[in-house]
Scaffold this active site. Structure first.
Site, mmCIF file in Angstrom:
data_model
loop_
_atom_site.group_PDB
_atom_site.id
_atom_site.type_symbol
_atom_site.label_atom_id
_atom_site.label_comp_id
_atom_site.label_asym_id
_atom_site.label_seq_id
_atom_site.Cartn_x
_atom_site.Cartn_y
_atom_site.Cartn_z
ATOM 1 N N THR A 196 35.609 43.527 41.383
ATOM 2 C CA THR A 196 35.965 43.211 39.921
ATOM 3 C C THR A 196 37.515 43.348 39.802
ATOM 4 O O THR A 196 38.329 43.861 40.828
ATOM 5 C CB THR A 196 35.395 44.276 39.091
ATOM 6 O OG1 THR A 196 35.783 45.555 39.547
ATOM 7 C CG2 THR A 196 33.704 44.128 39.303
ATOM 8 N N ASP A 197 37.772 42.738 38.806
ATOM 9 C CA ASP A 197 39.380 42.825 38.378
ATOM 10 C C ASP A 197 39.545 43.798 37.539
ATOM 11 O O ASP A 197 38.760 44.311 36.917
ATOM 12 C CB ASP A 197 39.739 41.197 37.916
ATOM 13 C CG ASP A 197 39.032 40.541 36.785
ATOM 14 O OD1 ASP A 197 38.263 41.449 36.251
ATOM 15 O OD2 ASP A 197 39.245 39.579 36.569
ATOM 16 N N PHE A 198 40.866 43.790 36.827
ATOM 17 C CA PHE A 198 41.254 44.671 35.864
ATOM 18 C C PHE A 198 40.267 44.550 34.575
ATOM 19 O O PHE A 198 40.107 45.549 33.951
ATOM 20 C CB PHE A 198 42.733 44.432 35.454
ATOM 21 C CG PHE A 198 42.979 45.541 34.850
ATOM 22 C CD1 PHE A 198 43.412 46.655 34.981
ATOM 23 C CD2 PHE A 198 43.546 45.116 33.260
ATOM 24 C CE1 PHE A 198 44.140 47.661 34.167
ATOM 25 C CE2 PHE A 198 43.960 45.892 32.609
ATOM 26 C CZ PHE A 198 44.339 47.348 32.711
ATOM 27 N N VAL B 257 35.291 42.207 35.491
ATOM 28 C CA VAL B 257 34.346 41.195 35.833
ATOM 29 C C VAL B 257 34.776 40.899 37.357
ATOM 30 O O VAL B 257 35.781 40.943 37.761
ATOM 31 C CB VAL B 257 34.394 40.110 34.906
ATOM 32 C CG1 VAL B 257 33.946 40.420 33.506
ATOM 33 C CG2 VAL B 257 35.875 39.716 34.883
#
Length: 128
Positions: free
Chosen positions: A14-16, A19
């Site tokens: 996931t990203d920041f 997601v």
């Protein structure tokens, strides 16, 4: 032929924003292609020793939804077409009935000098 490959989303995917980072969908579909070949009895290491490898020649991708940490996904791979030296696949990443990502992937068979190579007959037969 249609193949299913389960993927769980880990924190590292996931990203920041929480997601799945867009490039990780490409990793998911790459793993699914490898497992599809393995399940039909195609040994890519043996193919390489015979001078045949696969390269992604073209990829068209659509992101239509977002997967999140701990989601259980299904990568669905369908063989659309098989030619003399190429395979066209449709790959979808789904969460339940929702399609989150779709890609049309063209794989080309290459020899050890980087020239197009004929797909082995056994491969074409097993993927039909």
């Amino acid at each position: 032929m249609t193949h299913h490959f389960p993927v769980r989303v880990y924190y590292e995917d996931t990203d920041f924003g929480g997601v799945v980072y867009y490039a990780n969908y490409l990793k998911f579909i790459e793993r699914a292609r490898t497992e599809m070949l393995r399940e039909v009895g195609i040994d890519q290491v043996a193919l390489k020793s015979e001078g045949v490898v696969f390269v992604v020649r073209r990829l068209e991708a659509d992101y239509t939804g977002a997967a999140k940490f701990d989601d259980m996904l299904d990568v669905v791979t369908t063989v659309d077409d098989i030619g003399g030296a190429r395979i066209i696949l449709r790959q979808e990443v789904r969460r339940d009935d929702a399609v989150l990502f779709t890609a049309i992937v063209t794989l080309a068979a290459m020899n050890d000098t980087g020239r197009p190579a004929r797909l082995p007959a056994i491969l074409r037969e097993r993927l039909r």
